[in-house]
Each structure stands twice: as structure tokens, then as C-alpha cells.
Design an enzyme around this catalytic site. Structure first.
Site, PDB file in Angstrom:
ATOM      1  N   CYS A  37       0.956  -1.156   0.124  1.00 11.26           N
ATOM      2  CA  CYS A  37       0.526   0.494  -0.085  1.00 11.26           C
ATOM      3  C   CYS A  37       0.721   1.228   0.157  1.00 11.26           C
ATOM      4  O   CYS A  37       0.900   2.197  -0.513  1.00 11.26           O
ATOM      5  CB  CYS A  37      -0.614  -0.012   1.436  1.00 11.26           C
ATOM      6  SG  CYS A  37      -1.651   1.388   1.266  1.00 11.26           S
TER       7      CYS A  37
ATOM      8  N   CYS B 195      -5.268  -1.900   7.986  1.00 12.16           N
ATOM      9  CA  CYS B 195      -6.372  -1.365   8.468  1.00 12.16           C
ATOM     10  C   CYS B 195      -8.317  -1.852   7.900  1.00 12.16           C
ATOM     11  O   CYS B 195      -8.983  -0.868   8.651  1.00 12.16           O
ATOM     12  CB  CYS B 195      -6.035   0.423   7.528  1.00 12.16           C
ATOM     13  SG  CYS B 195      -6.477   0.085   6.004  1.00 12.16           S
TER      14      CYS B 195
END
Length: 355
Positions: free
Chosen positions: A101, A199
Site C-alpha cells: 500500500c 486498516c
């Protein structure tokens, strides 16, 4: 403030990636204090608590009196990060979505949007890392000075052109100092819980998340010893990772651990603790932050996962990647995780572990 920005931050257009937590909020306030023209940006990634998180970010931006832009990156995040995460588990790996990411989304697409759409000179984040150097020698990614919060492992896939446009205001601070700075700026974060590494999981386990996002892909299969003896059945290889002890349902005089995962045969191979240690590992593809490797063979420190103590290893190149030989055997070397190389404080490079 890192030396690189001490005299050049004034009047720069800096966009801060904001999450509503203490780190990104203090990063924005610090840059504002240094005289930068600061604005915030929030990545909408279809998070489980998106509305709540955006509300926190807006409150911080309003308090600091900086503009805030919401950038919808949910589709590329799904494609580049979530799909990678799911596919890795069903392939018998333990993937690290944060590393991917940071390169493709936060310091990739978000950086591009900040520069092209918001006129940013730099994109700032709340990572605890530092950058030094420039010019022909290139930029160096360094550990944050707080060893308990250093996040250089998670940024080891960054490229030179990304490092040139990034700013990490917290790299020279310890976490306790950041809380003190927050209080000084009037930001109340002392009782706010720390964000988790992955997350999009929120309060779900990996198995629960995969059941929703990739239903029907896992299937039961045999649980074998290293000698090929079947001891039981597993619930699907995506439920397991190398070194796992709990949840195997295999009573014995000494514990059983997951030793390897074989997706082609849909087999979980178990062994004893002595079977988890190895002296070598292979990385088929290696990324070097300077754009080129040091002279090989090369001895340096290596972390085989984010919370693993660094160990000394020799890196030897071969046709399709590198082979690492550890000075001391390492436990539970896990395919899918990243091995990150360090020379003192500097990140040299990294590669995804194959075996």
C-alpha cells in the site's frame, strides 16, 4: 524537524496525508509551525469506519484551519492491496499489505494526486522514518530515531522518485514527544487508541475477512508431518501461517507448529520447533532503494518481518534474485513477508520471501 527540511520548508506547498490520529495531525501542525502552506488530504478506501474516521479528520483540519480534500482511492486500493492480500493467503503465503500500500497507494497514487491536483511540492505522512541526501548520490531512507516506533520496514519498496517528493516530520521524534507536541498544539490525543497495522481488517480476523471477500475459495485438506504421516484435517490453508501453534488440534507430548504450506496439494505440513529454524532463504526479486545493489556478496542486517529483531546475513546474487545466509539460524521464515536489508540506519532494499 529533519535536517533536509530545516531551511527549505518555509512557504512550500505541503499536502499531509491525514487519518485523524495523533501522528498525521502532529505532522500537519509541525509543518504549519515551520511556515509551510499546509493542506490535508484524506484517502477514502471504503474503510469499515469511513464516516467516523472522516469526521475525526475534518475536526483536526478545522482546528488547524487548513483545507481538506477527500480522494477516493477505493477501487485501486481493492485491486492493488486487498486482492493481493486475499490471493496471498490462498497461495499459502502471509502477505504484508502495508508495504504494498505504501508504494502503490499512499506514496504512489495519493502522491500523484497531491502533486497534480493540489499543487503539492511534497506529500507528508506521519511515518516514523527519515530521509537524507539528494542529487547524484540519491536519497537515503533512514530509521526513525524511536526504535519502538520506527516504520522504515513498511516503506522499503519506495523508489527514488517517491523519496524525492516525500516528507516525514516525525522521524526525529519519539512517540512520547509527539504526544507532548499534540498537547502543546491543543490536540487531545492522549487517550486515543493506536491504529492497527492492517486498516481494512478492523476487528475481524484474517479468516473472517477472507470468508466475506473471497467466499468459497478455501477448502479442507490433510495435515501432514514432514515425513508424510497424516495427523488430521485442516480447515483451509488460508487459516494458517508458518510457526503457528494454536488452532491445530494436534495434542502431543511437545507442541506441533505449522512448518510449511503447500497450496498445490492443499496440504498443511507440521513439525516441531526444531523444524522451524533455517540458515538460508531465497528472494526471487529484490528492490534496491538507491536503484542499484551494493557490491555482492554483501553482509548487512536483515529483518524478516516488521517486529523481528534484525539479524546479520550475507546476500549473494544469482540469476533470478538473491540468496541470504544468516549468521545464526532464524525461526519461522515466512513466504509472503518482506525481508528488509539495513546498513546501520539506512534501508538498502527488500524482497518478498519465497522460501
Amino acid at each position: 524537524m529533519a535536517e533536509r527540511f530545516a531551511t527549505t520548508i518555509h512557504q512550500k506547498n505541503i499536502v499531509v496525508a491525514m487519518s485523524g490520529g495523533v501522528d498525521s495531525s502532529v505532522a500537519a501542525a509541525l509543518l504549519q509551525q515551520q511556515g509551510a502552506r499546509v493542506q490535508g488530504v484524506f484517502m477514502a478506501l471504503a474503510q469499515p469506519d469511513l464516516a467516523e474516521q472522516l469526521q475525526r479528520v475534518r475536526a483536526v483540519a478545522d482546528f488547524l484551519r487548513i483545507p481538506l480534500t477527500v480522494v477516493d482511492l477505493a477501487e485501486p486500493f481493492q485491486r492493488e492491496v486487498v486482492d493481493y492480500f486475499c490471493a496471498g493467503y490462498f497461495a499459502g503465503k502471509t502477505p504484508n499489505p502495508c508495504v504494498v500500500c505504501n508504494r502503490t497507494i499512499k506514496c504512489g497514487l495519493l502522491l500523484d494526486r497531491a502533486r497534480e491536483g493540489l499543487g503539492a511540492d511534497l506529500l507528508a505522512t506521519g511515518h516514523y522514518v527519515r530521509i537524507s541526501g539528494e542529487g547524484e548520490a540519491g536519497y537515503r531512507l533512514l530509521k526513525g530515531i524511536d526504535p519502538t516506533k520506527d516504520q522504515s520496514y513498511f516503506l522499503a519498496l519506495l523508489r527514488q522518485e517517491q523519496l524525492a517528493r516525500l516528507c516525514f516530520p516525525l522521524g526525529d521524534f519519539r512517540k512520547e514527544e509527539v504526544y507532548e507536541l499534540a498537547a502543546g498544539f491543543g490536540l487531545a490525543f492522549r487517550d486515543t487508541p493506536e491504529s492497527q497495522d492492517i486498516c481494512f481488517l478492523k476487528h475481524q480476523s484474517v479468516a473472517e475477512f477472507l470468508a466475506v471477500h473471497s467466499p468459497g475459495q478455501g477448502r479442507p485438506g490433510p495435515m501432514l508431518t514432514l515425513q508424510g504421516k497424516e495427523l488430521g484435517q485442516h480447515a483451509g490453508i488460508h487459516h494458517y501461517t508458518i510457526g503457528q501453534r494454536r488452532g491445530l488440534g494436534l495434542p502431543d507430548a511437545t507442541p506441533w507448529y505449522v512448518a510449511t504450506l503447500d497450496p498445490e496439494r492443499n496440504v498443511v505440513v507440521v513439525g516441531k520447533d526444531a523444524d522451524l529454524w533455517q540458515r538460508e532463504m531465497v528472494l526471487p526479486v529484490v528492490h534496491w532503494l538507491r536503484g542499484h545493489p551494493p557490491s555482492l556478496p554483501h553482509v548487512c542486517a536483515v529483518k524478516i518481518r516488521s517486529r523481528h529483531p534484525a539479524c546479520q546475513a550475507e546476500i549473494v546474487g544469482f540469476d533470478t534474485g538473491v540468496r541470504l545466509t544468516f549468521a545464526e539460524p532464524q525461526r519461522a521464515v515466512t513466504p509472503g513477508q518482506f525481508a528488509v536489508f539495513y546498513e546501520g540506519e539506512e534501508v538498502l532494499g527488500c524482497g518478498e520471501i519465497a522460501r
